[in-house]
Design a protein around this motif. Structure first.
Motif, PDB file in Angstrom:
ATOM      1  N   ALA A 133       0.849  -1.188   0.000  1.00 16.74           N
ATOM      2  CA  ALA A 133       0.000   0.000   0.000  1.00 16.74           C
ATOM      3  C   ALA A 133       0.883   1.236   0.000  1.00 16.74           C
ATOM      4  O   ALA A 133       1.836   1.322   0.784  1.00 16.74           O
ATOM      5  N   VAL A 134       0.591   2.168  -0.883  1.00 18.73           N
ATOM      6  CA  VAL A 134       1.334   3.430  -0.892  1.00 18.73           C
ATOM      7  C   VAL A 134       0.599   4.386   0.038  1.00 18.73           C
ATOM      8  O   VAL A 134      -0.455   4.929  -0.302  1.00 18.73           O
ATOM      9  N   LEU A 156      -4.886   3.360   6.446  1.00 22.57           N
ATOM     10  CA  LEU A 156      -4.275   2.467   5.475  1.00 22.57           C
ATOM     11  C   LEU A 156      -3.127   1.681   6.100  1.00 22.57           C
ATOM     12  O   LEU A 156      -2.999   0.464   5.882  1.00 22.57           O
ATOM     13  N   VAL A 157      -2.300   2.360   6.878  1.00 24.48           N
ATOM     14  CA  VAL A 157      -1.216   1.654   7.581  1.00 24.48           C
ATOM     15  C   VAL A 157      -1.808   0.632   8.550  1.00 24.48           C
ATOM     16  O   VAL A 157      -1.317  -0.506   8.667  1.00 24.48           O
ATOM     17  N   GLY A 158      -2.876   0.995   9.247  1.00 25.02           N
ATOM     18  CA  GLY A 158      -3.517   0.059  10.163  1.00 25.02           C
ATOM     19  C   GLY A 158      -4.085  -1.149   9.446  1.00 25.02           C
ATOM     20  O   GLY A 158      -3.997  -2.288   9.949  1.00 25.02           O
ATOM     21  N   LEU A 159      -4.666  -0.945   8.270  1.00 28.68           N
ATOM     22  CA  LEU A 159      -5.182  -2.055   7.474  1.00 28.68           C
ATOM     23  C   LEU A 159      -4.066  -3.036   7.127  1.00 28.68           C
ATOM     24  O   LEU A 159      -4.221  -4.260   7.260  1.00 28.68           O
ATOM     25  N   ILE A 160      -2.941  -2.505   6.688  1.00 30.96           N
ATOM     26  CA  ILE A 160      -1.799  -3.353   6.316  1.00 30.96           C
ATOM     27  C   ILE A 160      -1.289  -4.130   7.530  1.00 30.96           C
ATOM     28  O   ILE A 160      -1.011  -5.338   7.449  1.00 30.96           O
ATOM     29  N   ARG A 161      -1.180  -3.475   8.659  1.00 29.65           N
ATOM     30  CA  ARG A 161      -0.686  -4.165   9.856  1.00 29.65           C
ATOM     31  C   ARG A 161      -1.653  -5.255  10.307  1.00 29.65           C
ATOM     32  O   ARG A 161      -1.240  -6.348  10.716  1.00 29.65           O
ATOM     33  N   GLY A 162      -2.955  -4.977  10.237  1.00 23.00           N
ATOM     34  CA  GLY A 162      -3.933  -5.981  10.618  1.00 23.00           C
ATOM     35  C   GLY A 162      -3.893  -7.190   9.701  1.00 23.00           C
ATOM     36  O   GLY A 162      -3.941  -8.344  10.156  1.00 23.00           O
ATOM     37  N   PHE A 174       2.408  -8.192   3.660  1.00 24.39           N
ATOM     38  CA  PHE A 174       1.707  -6.919   3.554  1.00 24.39           C
ATOM     39  C   PHE A 174       2.600  -5.812   4.117  1.00 24.39           C
ATOM     40  O   PHE A 174       3.034  -5.892   5.272  1.00 24.39           O
ATOM     41  N   ASN A 175       2.863  -4.803   3.313  1.00 22.78           N
ATOM     42  CA  ASN A 175       3.693  -3.687   3.763  1.00 22.78           C
ATOM     43  C   ASN A 175       3.177  -2.377   3.185  1.00 22.78           C
ATOM     44  O   ASN A 175       2.498  -2.351   2.155  1.00 22.78           O
TER      45      ASN A 175
END
Length: 251
Positions: A133-134, A156-162, A174-175
């Motif tokens: 994700a950018v 968006l960062v939270g989505l990637i971490r989850g 996922f990064n």
């Protein structure tokens, strides 16, 4: 050609950071589908750089589902998903109507969620995948004058971490990439917007953005493309759930 046989989809891939990432992946051997809303921009990028354009609007669920299906039928399961499409607009909270808030969220967060959801089907079928994700440095700290944009990128960062937690132990990672101010059309648009809001010259507005990057220059989109490529190549298998700053220094 480390990515030969891989099919990558890059949203907002006709210009700027998205195009730089698409070119990097294609150079490494991937078959790359680029999506966007402007047929002429996508077509030109596809012709020049050997990319496969597909019309898609990340604010419309049915458009995303249809585009992913068409890309998959044409080139096989998508195993690299780059959720790049987004808008960067600032507005003070008291001047933020609900319609503006929802437009930011619908594009920057909902669009990424739906794109990733649809592309994951191919990754699960193939048993391998890379989701990138950018985001932005605004996904790691507050950006003055842009609370809606900041919230969307934090989300968006939270989505990637989850998602990285959900898929631990698999070959799907996922990064998020978090660039500072990058030398794209968005910076040009923001230059005019900041100048108007702050009552300063466009040159002064541009200098404000440049000075926000710790090394005192705009990021080259190719630098973000190189980071995305690294995450997809052998040797980055254990890089997962990260928000990687590309900002010239500590944020």
């Amino acid at each position: 050609m480390s990515l030969e046989g891989r099919h990558a989809l890059v949203t907002g891939g006709g210009t700027g950071i998205g195009l730089a990432i698409a070119r990097a992946l294609a150079t490494a051997g991937a078959t790359v589908t680029i999506t966007g809303r402007r047929a002429n921009v996508l077509g030109e990028a596809g012709d020049i750089h050997g990319l496969n354009p597909v019309m898609m609007d990340v604010t419309v669920e049915s458009s995303i589902i249809d585009a992913v299906q068409r890309a998959t039928r044409a080139h096989g399961p998508i195993t690299i998903c780059v959720a790049n499409a987004g808008i960067a607009e600032g507005r003070a909270l008291q001047k933020t109507e609900l319609s503006f808030w929802r437009r930011i969220m619908q594009t920057n967060l909902d669009g990424a969620f739906l794109t990733i959801r649809e592309c994951l089907q191919g990754m699960q079928t193939e048993g391998w995948g890379r989701v990138i994700a950018v985001a932005s440095v605004a996904g790691l700290r507050g950006l003055k004058g842009a609370p809606a944009y900041t919230a969307s990128k934090h989300g968006l960062v939270g989505l990637i971490r989850g998602l990285s937690e959900d898929y631990l132990g698999t070959d799907i990672t996922f990064n998020a990439l978090c660039p500072g101010y990058t030398d794209t059309d968005i910076v040009l648009q923001n230059t005019e917007s900041i100048a108007a809001r702050a009552g300063i010259s466009p040159d002064a507005a541009r200098e404000l953005m440049i000075s926000a990057n710790r090394h005192g220059r705009l990021i080259d989109p190719a630098e973000v493309g190189a980071a995305a490529l690294w995450l997809c190549e052998p040797g980055a298998e254990s890089v997962n759930g990260q928000a990687i700053e590309i900002a010239g220094g500590q944020v």
